[in-house]
Design a protein around this motif. Structure first.
Motif, PDB file in Angstrom:
ATOM      1  N   TYR A 150     -61.051  46.657  78.353  1.00  0.00           N
ATOM      2  CA  TYR A 150     -61.304  47.375  79.608  1.00  0.00           C
ATOM      3  C   TYR A 150     -60.157  48.326  79.935  1.00  0.00           C
ATOM      4  N   LEU A 151     -58.924  47.897  79.663  1.00  0.00           N
ATOM      5  CA  LEU A 151     -57.751  48.669  80.069  1.00  0.00           C
ATOM      6  C   LEU A 151     -57.302  49.707  79.043  1.00  0.00           C
ATOM      7  N   GLN A 152     -57.863  49.687  77.839  1.00  0.00           N
ATOM      8  CA  GLN A 152     -57.265  50.466  76.763  1.00  0.00           C
ATOM      9  C   GLN A 152     -57.269  51.968  77.019  1.00  0.00           C
ATOM     10  N   HIS A 153     -58.214  52.454  77.823  1.00  0.00           N
ATOM     11  CA  HIS A 153     -58.271  53.892  78.065  1.00  0.00           C
ATOM     12  C   HIS A 153     -57.726  54.278  79.444  1.00  0.00           C
ATOM     13  N   GLY A 154     -57.220  53.291  80.189  1.00  0.00           N
ATOM     14  CA  GLY A 154     -56.709  53.577  81.527  1.00  0.00           C
ATOM     15  C   GLY A 154     -55.343  54.246  81.488  1.00  0.00           C
ATOM     16  N   LEU A 155     -55.127  55.168  82.410  1.00  0.00           N
ATOM     17  CA  LEU A 155     -53.850  55.856  82.515  1.00  0.00           C
ATOM     18  C   LEU A 155     -53.132  55.407  83.787  1.00  0.00           C
TER      19      LEU A 155
ATOM     20  N   ALA B  54     -54.520  44.059  90.357  1.00  0.00           N
ATOM     21  CA  ALA B  54     -55.548  43.676  91.327  1.00  0.00           C
ATOM     22  C   ALA B  54     -56.942  43.960  90.777  1.00  0.00           C
ATOM     23  N   GLU B  55     -57.071  45.057  90.064  1.00  0.00           N
ATOM     24  CA  GLU B  55     -58.363  45.437  89.488  1.00  0.00           C
ATOM     25  C   GLU B  55     -58.825  44.415  88.458  1.00  0.00           C
ATOM     26  N   VAL B  56     -57.940  44.052  87.541  1.00  0.00           N
ATOM     27  CA  VAL B  56     -58.286  43.089  86.499  1.00  0.00           C
ATOM     28  C   VAL B  56     -58.560  41.711  87.099  1.00  0.00           C
ATOM     29  N   ALA B  57     -57.751  41.308  88.060  1.00  0.00           N
ATOM     30  CA  ALA B  57     -57.953  40.009  88.693  1.00  0.00           C
ATOM     31  C   ALA B  57     -59.309  39.942  89.385  1.00  0.00           C
ATOM     32  N   ALA B  58     -59.709  41.042  90.028  1.00  0.00           N
ATOM     33  CA  ALA B  58     -60.992  41.072  90.737  1.00  0.00           C
ATOM     34  C   ALA B  58     -62.168  41.022  89.770  1.00  0.00           C
ATOM     35  N   LEU B  59     -62.077  41.761  88.666  1.00  0.00           N
ATOM     36  CA  LEU B  59     -63.203  41.883  87.747  1.00  0.00           C
ATOM     37  C   LEU B  59     -63.308  40.703  86.786  1.00  0.00           C
ATOM     38  N   PHE B  60     -62.156  40.195  86.343  1.00  0.00           N
ATOM     39  CA  PHE B  60     -62.162  39.188  85.288  1.00  0.00           C
ATOM     40  C   PHE B  60     -61.649  37.821  85.739  1.00  0.00           C
ATOM     41  N   GLY B  61     -61.098  37.751  86.945  1.00  0.00           N
ATOM     42  CA  GLY B  61     -60.562  36.481  87.410  1.00  0.00           C
ATOM     43  C   GLY B  61     -59.290  36.060  86.714  1.00  0.00           C
ATOM     44  N   THR B  62     -58.577  37.021  86.137  1.00  0.00           N
ATOM     45  CA  THR B  62     -57.327  36.739  85.434  1.00  0.00           C
ATOM     46  C   THR B  62     -56.456  37.983  85.474  1.00  0.00           C
ATOM     47  N   GLU B  63     -55.159  37.797  85.286  1.00  0.00           N
ATOM     48  CA  GLU B  63     -54.243  38.935  85.149  1.00  0.00           C
ATOM     49  C   GLU B  63     -53.707  39.041  83.730  1.00  0.00           C
TER      50      GLU B  63
ATOM     51  N   VAL C 243     -57.353  53.421  99.139  1.00  0.00           N
ATOM     52  CA  VAL C 243     -57.931  52.550 100.164  1.00  0.00           C
ATOM     53  C   VAL C 243     -59.250  51.951  99.683  1.00  0.00           C
ATOM     54  N   ASP C 244     -60.138  52.799  99.156  1.00  0.00           N
ATOM     55  CA  ASP C 244     -61.405  52.286  98.642  1.00  0.00           C
ATOM     56  C   ASP C 244     -61.176  51.341  97.463  1.00  0.00           C
ATOM     57  N   HIS C 245     -60.220  51.685  96.604  1.00  0.00           N
ATOM     58  CA  HIS C 245     -59.928  50.851  95.446  1.00  0.00           C
ATOM     59  C   HIS C 245     -59.500  49.454  95.890  1.00  0.00           C
ATOM     60  N   ALA C 246     -58.605  49.380  96.848  1.00  0.00           N
ATOM     61  CA  ALA C 246     -58.127  48.084  97.327  1.00  0.00           C
ATOM     62  C   ALA C 246     -59.250  47.285  97.970  1.00  0.00           C
ATOM     63  N   SER C 247     -60.098  47.972  98.729  1.00  0.00           N
ATOM     64  CA  SER C 247     -61.198  47.295  99.408  1.00  0.00           C
ATOM     65  C   SER C 247     -62.234  46.784  98.402  1.00  0.00           C
TER      66      SER C 247
ATOM     67  N   ALA D 242     -53.119  61.946  94.835  1.00  0.00           N
ATOM     68  CA  ALA D 242     -52.810  61.485  93.486  1.00  0.00           C
ATOM     69  C   ALA D 242     -52.123  60.142  93.664  1.00  0.00           C
ATOM     70  N   TRP D 243     -52.603  59.119  92.959  1.00  0.00           N
ATOM     71  CA  TRP D 243     -52.145  57.772  93.257  1.00  0.00           C
ATOM     72  C   TRP D 243     -52.136  56.928  91.996  1.00  0.00           C
ATOM     73  N   GLU D 244     -51.480  55.767  92.076  1.00  0.00           N
ATOM     74  CA  GLU D 244     -51.388  54.853  90.945  1.00  0.00           C
ATOM     75  C   GLU D 244     -52.248  53.623  91.217  1.00  0.00           C
ATOM     76  N   PRO D 245     -53.362  53.464  90.518  1.00  0.00           N
ATOM     77  CA  PRO D 245     -54.215  52.292  90.732  1.00  0.00           C
ATOM     78  C   PRO D 245     -53.474  50.986  90.435  1.00  0.00           C
ATOM     79  N   ASP D 246     -53.761  49.984  91.240  1.00  0.00           N
ATOM     80  CA  ASP D 246     -53.194  48.648  91.052  1.00  0.00           C
ATOM     81  C   ASP D 246     -54.027  47.941  89.987  1.00  0.00           C
ATOM     82  N   ARG D 247     -53.614  48.064  88.732  1.00  0.00           N
ATOM     83  CA  ARG D 247     -54.408  47.512  87.632  1.00  0.00           C
ATOM     84  C   ARG D 247     -54.434  45.984  87.674  1.00  0.00           C
TER      85      ARG D 247
END
Length: 574
Positions: A146-151, A127-136, A63-67, A120-125
């Motif tokens: 940024y994503l290379q160490h994400g699981l 949405a995360e990348v689009a928010a931070l970088f303005g691209t998918e 929820v916090d991640h999406a917000s 335990a949840w799966e982050p929406d990468r």
């Protein structure tokens, strides 16, 4: 401390409970699953526990991640720019459920905190990348980094600290937000400019920070990032010694030094808002970030971690909530006639400006030449020379790459003998077959295992180079990304010379004493480089040698002449 700026959210979090609760956590932890924290996660945890990430009390859930991604706010409405999540393995995510407790351990296996699992949840990468970088676009360089160490999985929940992460170095400089606030109160500081950097500070940056603090009628906190480093960053031990030497060059009682365990992410303008919150929680009213644009700095000449104008605009947009102002970082140049530094973007600057690119400084250090007197302070230069001796006193790695049968081992052995004859350094040969037998005997020949074999070679070579020795490596190393990783691992500690032994495939096949090429063409050997698996020819090799055209003696002399020209050895052997 009421006269200081309020923490973000109004309250400074203290994530380490009293002794009784800590004793309970330690006793109960014997039955808990564990998660070993990465260096970046350890930095995040430290800032959660010490209040640097106030008002966060734990790692974010869905929820916090999406917000945060959509609105730049926590679910409760508090301004927060970036996700702070705890990525874990699939195995751990599958074993835990809501209410379970997981022990969080440092790389030495010491439990530093416990997280009570909310989910335990799966982050929406995406949405995360689009928010931070303005691209998918996951292939874009900054996004990929940024994503290379994400699981795939993360666990969320509040954390309780058993202790702050243990640091054996510079303990007196690792001040928590509360400790810094108390120090500011004792010193009578009300307006504080934080200068965040991951680079060495020279005269230009000292002049910029001193003048900026004076213009603001503020004191100065030099707040360098330590802990989680980026490729190309110098080791922070050298940087901290340089910062300590720098303090005497500020007016009396203007500046202090404290180390910041922040894992920078290179995540666009939102990262500037996160930095604002962290410095605000440490009691600062203004902050300036040396964002890595390059130019007159020593270590990094790459792209900035974010666009400074975009970052400044985003911080100013939320200034009512942040209450801390971002001060622009300005590139400085030296005006010879006036004997002072001036901003290079000032329209009224003199015409006799002098700047020094980082590559020139590195070359001066490597060759033993003096640095320009106007560029840095003598004490800082002494520290840099301790860390960056001239090339004839450095360790280095010779990394031969090429097809099987290209002649790598022959040249590597000959160069090893000549360097040992010359003397002055220990020389270690990490030949492909020797490494397979002694370091990677359990590995197969899948791409994953071949990459792991090269990573191991790179690690050993970096340790040899760091210790001032010579590592000679001669694997096939067919993949460009892995070779570049090895280069990035070694270059902070000494020289790295990539030698492409570019002998043609048909010539290599005629030298095939083991019959491996024939077996590969018959389909008996799978994933054989040059036949059923590609060899990515390097475009960044310092030397290219075709042993179909030169003898081993000529190839060896070519390598030694290169080492002489670059200053690694005094004269070619033989």
């Amino acid at each position: 401390m009421n006269h200081l700026i309020s923490p973000h959210g109004g309250t400074l979090v203290d994530g380490v409970p009293g002794e009784a609760r800590v004793a309970e956590l330690k006793q109960e932890s014997v039955d808990w699953p564990s998660h070993s924290l990465t260096s970046a996660q350890l930095c995040d945890l430290e800032l959660i526990l010490n209040g640097g990430y106030s008002p966060l009390t734990g790692f974010m859930g869905a929820v916090d991640h999406a917000s945060v991604c959509a609105e730049m706010r926590l679910a409760n409405g508090t301004l927060w720019p970036m996700p702070v999540t705890l990525d874990v393995s699939d195995d751990l995510a599958e074993r835990v459920s809501a209410g379970d407790v997981v022990a969080l351990r440092d790389p030495e296996g010491v439990m530093v905190a416990a997280v009570t699992v909310d989910e335990a949840w799966e982050p929406d990468r995406e949405a995360e990348v689009a928010a931070l970088f303005g691209t998918e676009d996951r292939g874009r360089e900054d996004v990929a980094a940024y994503l290379q160490h994400g699981l795939r999985w993360a666990i969320a929940g509040p954390v309780e600290g058993v202790q702050l992460p243990v640091h054996y170095d510079y303990r007196e400089l690792r001040l928590t937000p509360l400790e810094l606030r108390r120090r500011f109160t004792r010193l009578g500081w009300r307006r504080v400019l934080a200068f965040q950097t991951h680079q060495t500070v020279h005269r230009a940056q000292q002049a910029l920070t001193e003048h900026s603090a004076q213009d603001l009628a503020a004191n100065l906190l030099i707040h360098p990032v330590v802990g989680h480093s980026r490729p190309g960053d110098p080791d922070y031990y050298t940087r901290v010694r340089c910062y300590q030497a720098l303090l005497d060059h500020y007016p009396r009682d203007m500046a202090r030094l404290s180390l910041l365990p922040l894992a920078t992410r290179g995540a666009g303008a939102r990262e500037a808002v996160l930095q604002a919150i962290v410095h605000k929680n440490h009691g600062c009213t203004h902050f300036m970030v040396d964002h890595g644009r390059g130019g007159s700095v020593l270590e990094v000449n790459g792209a900035p971690t974010y666009d400074p104008d975009e970052a400044l605009a985003l911080v100013e947009r939320h200034i009512d909530e942040l209450q801390i102002a971002m001060v622009p970082y300005r590139e400085m140049a030296y005006a010879e006639r006036e004997r002072r530094f001036v901003p290079v973007d000032d329209g009224a600057v003199p015409s006799d400006l002098e700047t020094v690119l980082g590559v020139e400084i590195r070359e001066r250090l490597a060759s033993g030449r003096e640095l320009p007197e106007w560029f840095t302070f003598p004490a800082v230069e002494r520290e840099l020379r301790r860390r960056h001796p001239p090339r004839h006193a450095q360790g280095f790695t010779l990394f031969f790459t090429g097809l099987s049968g290209a002649g790598k081992s022959t040249i590597a052995n000959a160069v090893r003998v000549k360097l040992m004859e010359l003397g002055g350094r220990g020389v270690t040969l990490l030949d492909g077959d020797l490494v397979r037998r002694n370091l990677s005997s359990e590995l197969g020949f899948s791409r994953e295992h071949r990459d792991l074999n090269i990573y191991r070679i790179g690690f050993v070579a970096s340790e040899i180079t760091r210790a001032g020795g010579v590592a000679i490596c001669a694997p096939i190393a067919p993949y460009d990304a892995v070779r570049r990783h090895v280069r990035e691992t070694i270059e902070p500690w000494g020289g790295f010379i990539l030698v492409h032994v570019a002998t043609p495939l048909d010539v290599c096949e005629t030298r095939d004493r083991k019959g491996m090429y024939a077996k590969a063409r018959a389909g008996l050997v799978k994933e054989f480089t040059g036949i059923s698996d590609p060899y990515e020819e390097p475009t960044d090799a310092e030397l290219v040698i075709d042993t179909a055209l030169v003898t081993p003696e000529e190839a060896t002399r070519e390598v030694l002449l290169y080492l002489e020209r670059q200053g690694y050895i005094a004269a070619p052997a033989g």
